[in-house]
Design a protein around this motif. Sequence first.
Motif, PDB file in Angstrom:
ATOM      1  N   ARG A  59      20.214  -0.365 -13.659  1.00  0.00           N
ATOM      2  CA  ARG A  59      19.252  -0.146 -12.497  1.00  0.00           C
ATOM      3  C   ARG A  59      19.546  -0.613 -10.978  1.00  0.00           C
ATOM      4  N   PRO A  90       4.016  -4.850 -16.140  1.00  0.00           N
ATOM      5  CA  PRO A  90       4.836  -6.216 -16.523  1.00  0.00           C
ATOM      6  C   PRO A  90       3.938  -6.701 -17.460  1.00  0.00           C
ATOM      7  N   THR A 131       6.527 -11.154 -12.778  1.00  0.00           N
ATOM      8  CA  THR A 131       7.923 -11.309 -12.598  1.00  0.00           C
ATOM      9  C   THR A 131       8.358 -11.206 -11.158  1.00  0.00           C
ATOM     10  N   SER A 189      11.359  -9.915 -10.406  1.00  0.00           N
ATOM     11  CA  SER A 189      12.619  -8.746 -10.360  1.00  0.00           C
ATOM     12  C   SER A 189      12.318  -7.549  -9.853  1.00  0.00           C
ATOM     13  N   LYS A 190      10.984  -7.242  -9.432  1.00  0.00           N
ATOM     14  CA  LYS A 190      10.512  -6.022  -9.068  1.00  0.00           C
ATOM     15  C   LYS A 190       9.730  -6.235  -8.051  1.00  0.00           C
ATOM     16  N   ILE A 192       8.285  -5.149 -21.017  1.00  0.00           N
ATOM     17  CA  ILE A 192       8.818  -5.551 -19.881  1.00  0.00           C
ATOM     18  C   ILE A 192       8.110  -6.335 -18.939  1.00  0.00           C
ATOM     19  N   GLY A 193       8.909  -7.364 -18.140  1.00  0.00           N
ATOM     20  CA  GLY A 193       8.275  -8.096 -17.240  1.00  0.00           C
ATOM     21  C   GLY A 193       8.046  -9.512 -17.465  1.00  0.00           C
ATOM     22  N   GLY A 194       8.978 -10.400 -17.102  1.00  0.00           N
ATOM     23  CA  GLY A 194       8.662 -11.806 -17.243  1.00  0.00           C
ATOM     24  C   GLY A 194       9.141 -12.154 -18.567  1.00  0.00           C
ATOM     25  N   ILE A 195       9.791 -11.427 -19.365  1.00  0.00           N
ATOM     26  CA  ILE A 195      10.090 -11.640 -20.988  1.00  0.00           C
ATOM     27  C   ILE A 195      11.256 -12.692 -20.872  1.00  0.00           C
ATOM     28  N   ALA A 219      12.568  -5.709 -22.918  1.00  0.00           N
ATOM     29  CA  ALA A 219      13.373  -5.217 -21.789  1.00  0.00           C
ATOM     30  C   ALA A 219      13.464  -6.463 -20.835  1.00  0.00           C
ATOM     31  N   VAL A 220      14.685  -6.841 -20.402  1.00  0.00           N
ATOM     32  CA  VAL A 220      15.079  -8.262 -19.808  1.00  0.00           C
ATOM     33  C   VAL A 220      15.888  -7.998 -18.598  1.00  0.00           C
ATOM     34  N   ILE A 221      15.529  -8.503 -17.669  1.00  0.00           N
ATOM     35  CA  ILE A 221      16.615  -8.564 -16.441  1.00  0.00           C
ATOM     36  C   ILE A 221      16.854 -10.135 -16.293  1.00  0.00           C
ATOM     37  N   SER A 222      15.863 -10.955 -15.719  1.00  0.00           N
ATOM     38  CA  SER A 222      16.421 -12.194 -15.157  1.00  0.00           C
ATOM     39  C   SER A 222      16.703 -13.368 -16.363  1.00  0.00           C
TER      40      SER A 222
END
Length: 209
Positions: free
Chosen positions: A40, A135, A139, A141-142, A168-171, A188-191
């Motif tokens: 991304r 989300p 989150t 991250s977005k 997705i979102g804050g997971i 789905a995870v970013i942070s």
Amino acid sequence: MISVPRLYPIVDAAFFSTTEDLAAFAEELVVAGCTLLQYRNKSGNARMMLEQARELKRQSRARAPAPLFRLIMNDRADLGLVAEFDGVHVGQDDLSPESVRGIIGSARWLGVSTHNPEQLREADRTSADYLAIGPVFSTSSKDRPDPVVSLEGVRRARRLTQKPLVAIGGITRGNAASVIEAGADSVAVISDLLRDPRKSAEEFFRVLR
Ligand code: TZP
Ligand code: MG
């Protein structure tokens, strides 16, 4: 019907200052056992996106081709094709699912982000291979995220589609099990992967079992 892995890590270019750092992060995730990564990059620099995507692809070639490992391009069907990714993920402001399908063909995976029941119902009628809902939690991250759907939103989404559902979102490792419990097939995870990615992914696998 495809099978999406329980953990869906997103490698977000915003968190890395060099392609090398981004690739090293991706490598740690793969070492931990991740079998899918989404790339991304919201900065809109197509040249940089292609450079980073090609580096992720080069790295993955050295390991395993699909179906053992998959790369998903966020937003950009064109770059997904050029970088020889295995799928494309689009949201509500990107090309329509059917336009993307026309570009990527039937074999590559197509994912579609949704943020409410109406969008989910609509995406369910497309040729998307999997749907995302979020989300789920707040989150950072977005940019300008849609309203939080909470676990109730995941339960509702589960009732509306039989396609694989990615939340997705804050997971985090702390709440991921509750998201799966609510009906998601994958998180789905970013942070929560950024710090010590290998250890974090391994801990996700433990709570997602
Ligand atoms: N779409 C909805 S929330 C989100 C995206 C891309 C960001 C998820 O990042 P994090 O850090 O896992 O909350
Ligand atoms: Mg998008």
